[in-house]
Write a protein that holds these residues in place. Structure first.
Motif: not given
Length: 75
Positions: A23-31
């Motif tokens: 699952d990745r952050c919609d803003s930056c791609g981090a977890q």
């Protein structure tokens, strides 16, 4: 709006799916550690962006699922 994870260990969540490394952050791609359920769908955020957007989204979020406490767990 409800706070799904407050003081409960993640293992004790019954109805909600745990966020994983996939699952990745919609803003930056981090977890992602936060899932905001909106009327139009779900948004995933890392702890940083979740904290940044929480005040703006709190009024309209149906649920705020926060697993950011996992960042402080000892392994």
């Amino acid at each position: 709006m409800t706070q799904t994870v407050q003081d409960l260990p993640v293992d004790e969540l019954s109805n909600n799916h745990q966020l994983t490394a996939a699952d990745r952050c919609d803003s930056c791609g981090a977890q992602a550690y936060i899932r905001a359920t909106m009327a139009s769908g779900e948004l995933l955020f890392c702890a940083h962006h979740g904290a940044e957007f929480k005040d703006k989204l709190a009024a309209t979020a149906l649920e705020w699922h926060d697993e950011s406490s996992r960042l402080h767990e000892s392994k």
